[in-house]
Design a protein around this motif. Structure first.
Motif, PDB file in Angstrom:
ATOM      1  N   PHE A 248      24.355  18.400  14.458  1.00  0.00           N
ATOM      2  CA  PHE A 248      25.500  17.722  13.958  1.00  0.00           C
ATOM      3  C   PHE A 248      26.408  18.569  13.685  1.00  0.00           C
ATOM      4  O   PHE A 248      26.444  19.313  12.622  1.00  0.00           O
ATOM      5  N   ASP A 249      27.754  18.541  14.141  1.00  0.00           N
ATOM      6  CA  ASP A 249      29.023  19.470  13.907  1.00  0.00           C
ATOM      7  C   ASP A 249      30.226  18.456  13.309  1.00  0.00           C
ATOM      8  O   ASP A 249      30.586  17.881  14.351  1.00  0.00           O
ATOM      9  N   PRO A 250      30.200  18.410  12.230  1.00  0.00           N
ATOM     10  CA  PRO A 250      31.516  17.435  11.697  1.00  0.00           C
ATOM     11  C   PRO A 250      32.869  17.540  12.456  1.00  0.00           C
ATOM     12  O   PRO A 250      33.747  16.614  12.667  1.00  0.00           O
ATOM     13  N   GLU A 251      33.263  18.887  12.812  1.00  0.00           N
ATOM     14  CA  GLU A 251      34.454  19.285  13.677  1.00  0.00           C
ATOM     15  C   GLU A 251      34.459  18.637  15.016  1.00  0.00           C
ATOM     16  O   GLU A 251      35.418  17.872  15.389  1.00  0.00           O
ATOM     17  N   ARG A 252      33.331  18.863  15.732  1.00  0.00           N
ATOM     18  CA  ARG A 252      33.266  18.250  17.107  1.00  0.00           C
ATOM     19  C   ARG A 252      32.705  16.619  17.119  1.00  0.00           C
ATOM     20  O   ARG A 252      33.156  15.982  17.903  1.00  0.00           O
ATOM     21  N   ASP A 253      32.167  16.328  16.279  1.00  0.00           N
ATOM     22  CA  ASP A 253      31.421  14.891  16.048  1.00  0.00           C
ATOM     23  C   ASP A 253      32.454  14.001  15.270  1.00  0.00           C
ATOM     24  O   ASP A 253      31.753  13.290  14.298  1.00  0.00           O
ATOM     25  N   ARG A 254      33.669  13.988  15.273  1.00  0.00           N
ATOM     26  CA  ARG A 254      34.495  13.281  14.410  1.00  0.00           C
ATOM     27  C   ARG A 254      34.246  11.735  14.481  1.00  0.00           C
ATOM     28  O   ARG A 254      34.561  11.042  13.599  1.00  0.00           O
ATOM     29  N   LYS A 255      33.735  11.343  15.792  1.00  0.00           N
ATOM     30  CA  LYS A 255      33.589   9.742  15.817  1.00  0.00           C
ATOM     31  C   LYS A 255      32.149   9.564  15.235  1.00  0.00           C
ATOM     32  O   LYS A 255      31.912   8.339  15.414  1.00  0.00           O
ATOM     33  N   LEU A 256      31.684  10.173  14.605  1.00  0.00           N
ATOM     34  CA  LEU A 256      30.100   9.926  14.012  1.00  0.00           C
ATOM     35  C   LEU A 256      30.196  10.535  12.586  1.00  0.00           C
ATOM     36  O   LEU A 256      30.954  11.301  12.208  1.00  0.00           O
ATOM     37  N   ARG A 257      29.258  10.000  11.858  1.00  0.00           N
ATOM     38  CA  ARG A 257      28.904  10.576  10.526  1.00  0.00           C
ATOM     39  C   ARG A 257      27.490  10.736  10.400  1.00  0.00           C
ATOM     40  O   ARG A 257      26.421  10.221  11.105  1.00  0.00           O
ATOM     41  N   SER A 258      27.197  11.574   9.366  1.00  0.00           N
ATOM     42  CA  SER A 258      25.732  12.204   9.453  1.00  0.00           C
ATOM     43  C   SER A 258      25.140  11.756   8.030  1.00  0.00           C
ATOM     44  O   SER A 258      26.066  12.197   7.120  1.00  0.00           O
ATOM     45  N   ILE A 259      23.946  11.563   7.873  1.00  0.00           N
ATOM     46  CA  ILE A 259      23.070  11.090   6.605  1.00  0.00           C
ATOM     47  C   ILE A 259      21.988  12.120   6.624  1.00  0.00           C
ATOM     48  O   ILE A 259      21.409  12.094   7.605  1.00  0.00           O
ATOM     49  N   ASP A 260      22.052  12.882   5.555  1.00  0.00           N
ATOM     50  CA  ASP A 260      20.704  13.871   5.169  1.00  0.00           C
ATOM     51  C   ASP A 260      19.435  12.738   5.508  1.00  0.00           C
ATOM     52  O   ASP A 260      19.352  11.771   4.710  1.00  0.00           O
ATOM     53  N   ALA A 261      18.574  13.368   6.357  1.00  0.00           N
ATOM     54  CA  ALA A 261      17.291  12.459   6.114  1.00  0.00           C
ATOM     55  C   ALA A 261      15.958  13.567   5.716  1.00  0.00           C
ATOM     56  O   ALA A 261      14.851  13.321   6.315  1.00  0.00           O
ATOM     57  N   SER A 262      16.223  14.817   5.355  1.00  0.00           N
ATOM     58  CA  SER A 262      15.281  15.713   5.252  1.00  0.00           C
ATOM     59  C   SER A 262      14.079  15.384   4.338  1.00  0.00           C
ATOM     60  O   SER A 262      13.145  15.734   4.251  1.00  0.00           O
ATOM     61  N   HIS A 263      14.469  14.122   3.193  1.00  0.00           N
ATOM     62  CA  HIS A 263      13.498  13.940   2.441  1.00  0.00           C
ATOM     63  C   HIS A 263      12.409  13.019   3.067  1.00  0.00           C
ATOM     64  O   HIS A 263      11.557  12.483   2.537  1.00  0.00           O
ATOM     65  N   LEU A 264      12.794  12.562   4.487  1.00  0.00           N
ATOM     66  CA  LEU A 264      12.025  11.359   5.047  1.00  0.00           C
ATOM     67  C   LEU A 264      10.990  12.075   5.945  1.00  0.00           C
ATOM     68  O   LEU A 264       9.789  11.367   6.234  1.00  0.00           O
ATOM     69  N   PHE A 265      11.415  13.201   6.454  1.00  0.00           N
ATOM     70  CA  PHE A 265      10.466  13.825   7.312  1.00  0.00           C
ATOM     71  C   PHE A 265       9.946  15.126   6.950  1.00  0.00           C
ATOM     72  O   PHE A 265      10.762  15.820   6.313  1.00  0.00           O
ATOM     73  N   GLU A 266       8.651  15.471   7.629  1.00  0.00           N
ATOM     74  CA  GLU A 266       8.274  16.884   7.092  1.00  0.00           C
ATOM     75  C   GLU A 266       9.308  17.894   8.021  1.00  0.00           C
ATOM     76  O   GLU A 266       9.618  17.788   9.002  1.00  0.00           O
ATOM     77  N   PRO A 267       9.376  19.023   7.611  1.00  0.00           N
ATOM     78  CA  PRO A 267      10.109  20.048   8.237  1.00  0.00           C
ATOM     79  C   PRO A 267       9.358  20.638   9.470  1.00  0.00           C
ATOM     80  O   PRO A 267       8.198  20.506   9.351  1.00  0.00           O
ATOM     81  N   SER A 268      10.296  20.884  10.323  1.00  0.00           N
ATOM     82  CA  SER A 268       9.633  21.839  11.244  1.00  0.00           C
ATOM     83  C   SER A 268      10.161  23.282  11.410  1.00  0.00           C
ATOM     84  O   SER A 268      11.122  23.611  10.893  1.00  0.00           O
ATOM     85  N   THR A 269       9.138  23.993  12.343  1.00  0.00           N
ATOM     86  CA  THR A 269       9.518  25.393  12.233  1.00  0.00           C
ATOM     87  C   THR A 269       9.725  25.635  13.603  1.00  0.00           C
ATOM     88  O   THR A 269       9.165  25.739  14.567  1.00  0.00           O
ATOM     89  N   THR A 270      10.832  26.547  14.046  1.00  0.00           N
ATOM     90  CA  THR A 270      11.054  27.140  15.346  1.00  0.00           C
ATOM     91  C   THR A 270      10.184  28.236  15.315  1.00  0.00           C
ATOM     92  O   THR A 270      10.473  29.136  14.288  1.00  0.00           O
ATOM     93  N   ARG A 271       9.949  28.731  16.401  1.00  0.00           N
ATOM     94  CA  ARG A 271       9.326  29.852  16.432  1.00  0.00           C
ATOM     95  C   ARG A 271       9.281  30.611  17.782  1.00  0.00           C
ATOM     96  O   ARG A 271      10.208  30.019  18.766  1.00  0.00           O
ATOM     97  N   ILE A 272       9.333  31.925  18.013  1.00  0.00           N
ATOM     98  CA  ILE A 272       9.288  32.830  18.970  1.00  0.00           C
ATOM     99  C   ILE A 272       8.178  33.078  19.800  1.00  0.00           C
ATOM    100  O   ILE A 272       7.073  33.290  19.009  1.00  0.00           O
ATOM    101  N   ALA A 273       7.928  32.799  20.962  1.00  0.00           N
ATOM    102  CA  ALA A 273       6.631  33.193  21.462  1.00  0.00           C
ATOM    103  C   ALA A 273       6.772  34.379  22.437  1.00  0.00           C
ATOM    104  O   ALA A 273       7.861  34.607  23.166  1.00  0.00           O
ATOM    105  N   ILE A 274       5.977  35.200  22.630  1.00  0.00           N
ATOM    106  CA  ILE A 274       5.958  36.503  23.449  1.00  0.00           C
ATOM    107  C   ILE A 274       4.438  36.807  23.864  1.00  0.00           C
ATOM    108  O   ILE A 274       3.549  36.328  23.194  1.00  0.00           O
ATOM    109  N   ARG A 275       4.118  36.942  25.124  1.00  0.00           N
ATOM    110  CA  ARG A 275       2.644  37.124  25.728  1.00  0.00           C
ATOM    111  C   ARG A 275       2.051  38.581  24.777  1.00  0.00           C
ATOM    112  O   ARG A 275       2.760  39.500  24.541  1.00  0.00           O
TER     113      ARG A 275
END
Length: 306
Positions: A248-275
């Motif tokens: 969500f980018d407030p500058e690009r998504d001006r027709k939308l609104r964002s509400i923080d929901a980090s307290h509702l869901f477990e965080p996720s971890t982005t990983r890099i994979a290499i052989r």
């Protein structure tokens, strides 16, 4: 025994034992592949495949060991080429990356810009797919680096490099009733149609889990693999969106609104994979560090060796 025979063998296995598809992929003939595999079997004194007439039906038990060793030999062969490239020419090369739409669209642009400015002679190839497809591409050697949140941990022959944690937001049209809530609850979200990621993407399982823990089920009316598609349908008033906060980018998504929901869901971890056992060229280390600054060369090597 020739490298070409091992390459034919591994490609046939990769293509689900379809010799015709393997021949198309390697730009050679089906009879040529079959002949070379037969010669390899004769040299080793074993059957690598179970055959049903002329069709390959399965890989034999000794054949599985042969395929595993052949894959390692081909990988080491590729590593030898990279050593030569590393010390023969510092200015050129190729870096193949597979990732999801969210990473490609919202996280990687700044990293790619920095990388290209530092390594203008390196060709960067970007592939998009689901987390499972990304892991498979890394595993097969189709790409050098995979970037995803799910699936990587399912592959024991991949090295995982944790990069960063992220969470989600709820996206709505302006003046939506949820915007008046002081603090969102899962019960609040359950009252509205939900538009979110396809189950194979970006932590969808954690969204479902949060609802299940409250004895609820989200009313998912539309799923997509692309955060921009999710936002488009939220703009149309078809429901509320649950997506990665980074999307969500407030500058690009001006027709939308964002509400923080980090307290509702477990965080996720982005990983890099290499052989495992891959040889990384210098610019590959730098790309990883640009994406995840806490991963310097020493830490990457430690993970690769561990």
């Amino acid at each position: 025994m020739k490298l070409q025979q091992l390459r034919f063998l591994c490609e046939v296995v990769k293509r689900g034992l379809n010799v015709s598809d393997a021949a198309d992929s390697l730009y050679t003939s089906q009879p040529g592949i079959s002949k070379q595999i037969r010669l390899l079997e004769e040299e080793l004194g074993i059957d690598i495949f179970v055959r049903n007439g002329k069709r390959l039906a399965a890989v034999t038990e000794p054949g599985k060991a042969v395929v595993s060793i052949a894959s390692r030999i081909l990988q080491d062969s590729e590593n030898l080429k990279r050593v030569g490239e590393e010390f023969g020419s510092q200015s050129g090369g190729n870096l193949r990356i597979a990732t999801t739409h969210t990473q490609a669209r919202y996280v990687l642009p700044a990293v790619v810009r920095k990388f290209i400015s530092l390594y203008p002679g390196v060709t960067l190839n970007l592939h998009q797919g689901s987390p499972m497809q990304i892991a498979e591409m890394v595993r097969s050697g189709e790409v050098d680096i995979g970037i995803a949140t799910e699936a990587i941990e399912l592959f024991g022959d991949l090295v995982m490099l944790p990069c960063y944690e992220w969470n989600r937001c709820v996206v709505t049209p302006p003046k939506h009733p949820l915007l008046k809530k002081n603090r969102l609850r899962i019960e609040d979200l359950a009252e509205y149609p939900v538009i979110t990621y396809d189950f194979a993407f970006t932590g969808r399982s954690k969204i479902n889990k949060a609802f299940e823990e409250k004895g609820l089920s989200p009313n998912v009316v539309l799923t997509a693999i692309d955060a921009d598609v999710i936002k488009t349908y939220v703009e149309m008033g078809l429901g509320i969106g649950i997506l990665a906060k980074m999307a969500f980018d407030p500058e690009r998504d001006r027709k939308l609104r964002s509400i923080d929901a980090s307290h509702l869901f477990e965080p996720s971890t982005t990983r890099i994979a290499i052989r495992k056992n891959s040889y990384l060229r210098g610019y590959m280390y730098d790309f990883i560090t640009f994406f995840a600054p806490h991963l310097d060369r020493e830490k990457i090597d430690e993970k690769m060796l561990g």
